[in-house]
Write a protein that holds these residues in place. Sequence first.
Motif, PDB file in Angstrom:
ATOM      1  N   VAL A   1      55.848  31.682  35.070  1.00 16.80           N
ATOM      2  CA  VAL A   1      54.457  31.231  35.232  1.00 16.80           C
ATOM      3  C   VAL A   1      54.424  29.828  35.847  1.00 16.80           C
ATOM      4  O   VAL A   1      53.688  29.566  36.812  1.00 16.80           O
ATOM      5  N   LEU A   2      55.230  28.925  35.308  1.00 17.05           N
ATOM      6  CA  LEU A   2      55.247  27.547  35.800  1.00 17.05           C
ATOM      7  C   LEU A   2      55.836  27.473  37.212  1.00 17.05           C
ATOM      8  O   LEU A   2      55.350  26.718  38.055  1.00 17.05           O
ATOM      9  N   LYS A   3      56.866  28.275  37.465  1.00 20.04           N
ATOM     10  CA  LYS A   3      57.519  28.248  38.781  1.00 20.04           C
ATOM     11  C   LYS A   3      56.586  28.758  39.876  1.00 20.04           C
ATOM     12  O   LYS A   3      56.621  28.273  41.020  1.00 20.04           O
ATOM     13  N   LEU A   4      55.743  29.727  39.554  1.00 22.37           N
ATOM     14  CA  LEU A   4      54.821  30.300  40.544  1.00 22.37           C
ATOM     15  C   LEU A   4      53.512  29.525  40.638  1.00 22.37           C
ATOM     16  O   LEU A   4      52.618  29.903  41.402  1.00 22.37           O
ATOM     17  N   GLY A   5      53.375  28.462  39.853  1.00 19.27           N
ATOM     18  CA  GLY A   5      52.181  27.633  39.936  1.00 19.27           C
ATOM     19  C   GLY A   5      50.964  28.196  39.219  1.00 19.27           C
ATOM     20  O   GLY A   5      49.829  27.853  39.556  1.00 19.27           O
ATOM     21  N   ILE A   6      51.182  29.070  38.245  1.00 22.26           N
ATOM     22  CA  ILE A   6      50.081  29.635  37.456  1.00 22.26           C
ATOM     23  C   ILE A   6      49.803  28.703  36.281  1.00 22.26           C
ATOM     24  O   ILE A   6      50.730  28.245  35.607  1.00 22.26           O
ATOM     25  N   ASP A   7      48.551  28.405  36.032  1.00 22.54           N
ATOM     26  CA  ASP A   7      48.205  27.531  34.915  1.00 22.54           C
ATOM     27  C   ASP A   7      48.519  28.229  33.602  1.00 22.54           C
ATOM     28  O   ASP A   7      48.078  29.361  33.376  1.00 22.54           O
ATOM     29  N   PRO A   8      49.290  27.586  32.703  1.00 22.31           N
ATOM     30  CA  PRO A   8      49.634  28.236  31.435  1.00 22.31           C
ATOM     31  C   PRO A   8      48.427  28.520  30.546  1.00 22.31           C
ATOM     32  O   PRO A   8      48.475  29.434  29.717  1.00 22.31           O
ATOM     33  N   ILE A   9      47.330  27.764  30.694  1.00 20.81           N
ATOM     34  CA  ILE A   9      46.116  28.060  29.929  1.00 20.81           C
ATOM     35  C   ILE A   9      45.513  29.377  30.408  1.00 20.81           C
ATOM     36  O   ILE A   9      45.113  30.233  29.611  1.00 20.81           O
ATOM     37  N   HIS A  10      45.461  29.545  31.722  1.00 21.10           N
ATOM     38  CA  HIS A  10      44.991  30.800  32.310  1.00 21.10           C
ATOM     39  C   HIS A  10      45.856  31.968  31.834  1.00 21.10           C
ATOM     40  O   HIS A  10      45.334  33.013  31.419  1.00 21.10           O
ATOM     41  N   PHE A  11      47.167  31.778  31.850  1.00 21.40           N
ATOM     42  CA  PHE A  11      48.068  32.853  31.439  1.00 21.40           C
ATOM     43  C   PHE A  11      47.915  33.155  29.943  1.00 21.40           C
ATOM     44  O   PHE A  11      48.072  34.305  29.519  1.00 21.40           O
ATOM     45  N   GLY A  12      47.596  32.140  29.152  1.00 21.22           N
ATOM     46  CA  GLY A  12      47.375  32.364  27.720  1.00 21.22           C
ATOM     47  C   GLY A  12      46.214  33.296  27.457  1.00 21.22           C
ATOM     48  O   GLY A  12      46.274  34.159  26.577  1.00 21.22           O
ATOM     49  N   LEU A  13      45.122  33.150  28.239  1.00 20.49           N
ATOM     50  CA  LEU A  13      43.981  34.074  28.110  1.00 20.49           C
ATOM     51  C   LEU A  13      44.381  35.482  28.505  1.00 20.49           C
ATOM     52  O   LEU A  13      44.003  36.463  27.845  1.00 20.49           O
ATOM     53  N   ILE A  14      45.146  35.593  29.614  1.00 24.81           N
ATOM     54  CA  ILE A  14      45.583  36.910  30.083  1.00 24.81           C
ATOM     55  C   ILE A  14      46.436  37.596  29.021  1.00 24.81           C
ATOM     56  O   ILE A  14      46.230  38.773  28.688  1.00 24.81           O
ATOM     57  N   MET A  15      47.396  36.864  28.457  1.00 20.09           N
ATOM     58  CA  MET A  15      48.289  37.443  27.453  1.00 20.09           C
ATOM     59  C   MET A  15      47.516  37.871  26.210  1.00 20.09           C
ATOM     60  O   MET A  15      47.709  38.970  25.682  1.00 20.09           O
ATOM     61  N   THR A  16      46.609  37.020  25.741  1.00 26.34           N
ATOM     62  CA  THR A  16      45.864  37.322  24.522  1.00 26.34           C
ATOM     63  C   THR A  16      44.978  38.545  24.697  1.00 26.34           C
ATOM     64  O   THR A  16      44.946  39.430  23.825  1.00 26.34           O
ATOM     65  N   LEU A  17      44.269  38.641  25.823  1.00 24.73           N
ATOM     66  CA  LEU A  17      43.395  39.795  26.042  1.00 24.73           C
ATOM     67  C   LEU A  17      44.212  41.082  26.136  1.00 24.73           C
ATOM     68  O   LEU A  17      43.815  42.117  25.584  1.00 24.73           O
TER      69      LEU A  17
END
Length: 468
Positions: free
Chosen positions: A387-403
């Motif tokens: 996630v960090l290497k591809l420049g994805i915001d970890p907060i954004h990814f946290g929502l994706i994972m939780t949903l």
Amino acid sequence: MLILIGSFLILMILGLPVGISMAVASLLYILATGTVPDVIVAQRMIAGVESFPLLAVPFFILAGNLMNIAGVTGRIYSFAVALVGWMKGGLGQVNIIGSVIFSGMSGTAIADAAGLGTIEIKAMKDHGYSTEFSVGVTAASATLGPIIPPSLPFVIYGMMANVSIGALFLGGLIPGIVMTLLMMATVAYFAYKNGWGADTPFSWRQLGNASVEVVIVLMFPVAVWLMMQAGLSSNVSIGIALAVLLALDWYYDFSAVMALMAPVILIGGMTLGLFTPTEAAVAAVIWSLFLGLVRYRSMTFRSLAKATFDTIETTASVLFIVTAASIFAWLLTVSQAAQILSDAILGFTQNKWVFLLLANILILFVGCFIDTIAAITILVPILLPIVLKLGIDPIHFGLIMTLNLMIGLLHPPLGMVLFVLARVSKLSVERTTVAILPWLVPLMLALIAITYIPELTLWLPQKMGLGR
């Protein structure tokens, strides 16, 4: 890596609980390789639960349990009936609005399903709705619990990913609204298709009373801000506004103003810096006790003791999973398994949008078989570096994972919301599963929107100065 992951999968297939499966798999790896000293195991177990953010877990669980016994659920339901019960498919809309409100207090999908679900399913069946439709809309709306703050999965993810839990809480607000609108549109579609009418007569007075309650709650933070602009301190401003609100509520006996205030107090307190997300969990418990013991006087010491023991049992289960997952995740890193899996994913694609598609598929699959807390603890060390290497915001990814993991709660073989609602509605697990299937459509649409429109998640935290 084969010993660690292989033994874990075999134990899961054999039906062992996920926490025990991870603990035994870790022990087998340690015994087989002989490269990890025993003392390291103890250190990792302690490190797994020795975290300040984890203190929020028992308090949010306790707050949800207290709300269920404090008579708050009934008031929330009555308020939702007054607000949207006059619409076509009224009690379906009530179900969703009630879950939105309760989500701002409980932080878990299971508490939502078990608390409001019991009232909602019975009321819908009494008004002629099929049991399957009642269960389906209740299951779908329960997924709002961990998306609209506060949220237990956000606490665990924030701890594992080392990101702001407050930013995650704020990031869940707009996605929660999107999910709510999609679910309400789905109810409207079923109402149009089946020719359903309203379940309560339209009343300007009832709608006006409910609207007044909403306005009063929304005016609370405005009043606090105005007093602070006038030179008063934040504590004094909140104290004055709260005193006025309590006086109005006691005099007019509003249906749900005090319940509606819970998310306002939690989010507002964190935004103003009055308390951390962990301390917000304590504030949620104090507010629950105030409502149950002082304002509504519906809580007895017997019910309080029961809620406390239920909290201890649930907390012990959650923390055991966190402890076992901490060892397992650490061994994944030490054995290079996490690095091998990360390299394999990056070798397949370097495009962040393709990666998010693959991550959604993976997390959805994992969420059907592994407990939410365990899944977060296992997957974050593997996926976060990518996630960090591809420049994805970890907060954004946290929502994706939780949903994704919330959708997994609606699926066999381990979907806890599925089993809770099957028990509440007295339907078989198979019929409950079929009832939930149509509701995967709005949930999947919400998942796509949240995944590919990052601004839905990131705009509010960035406006509040908590984003990257």
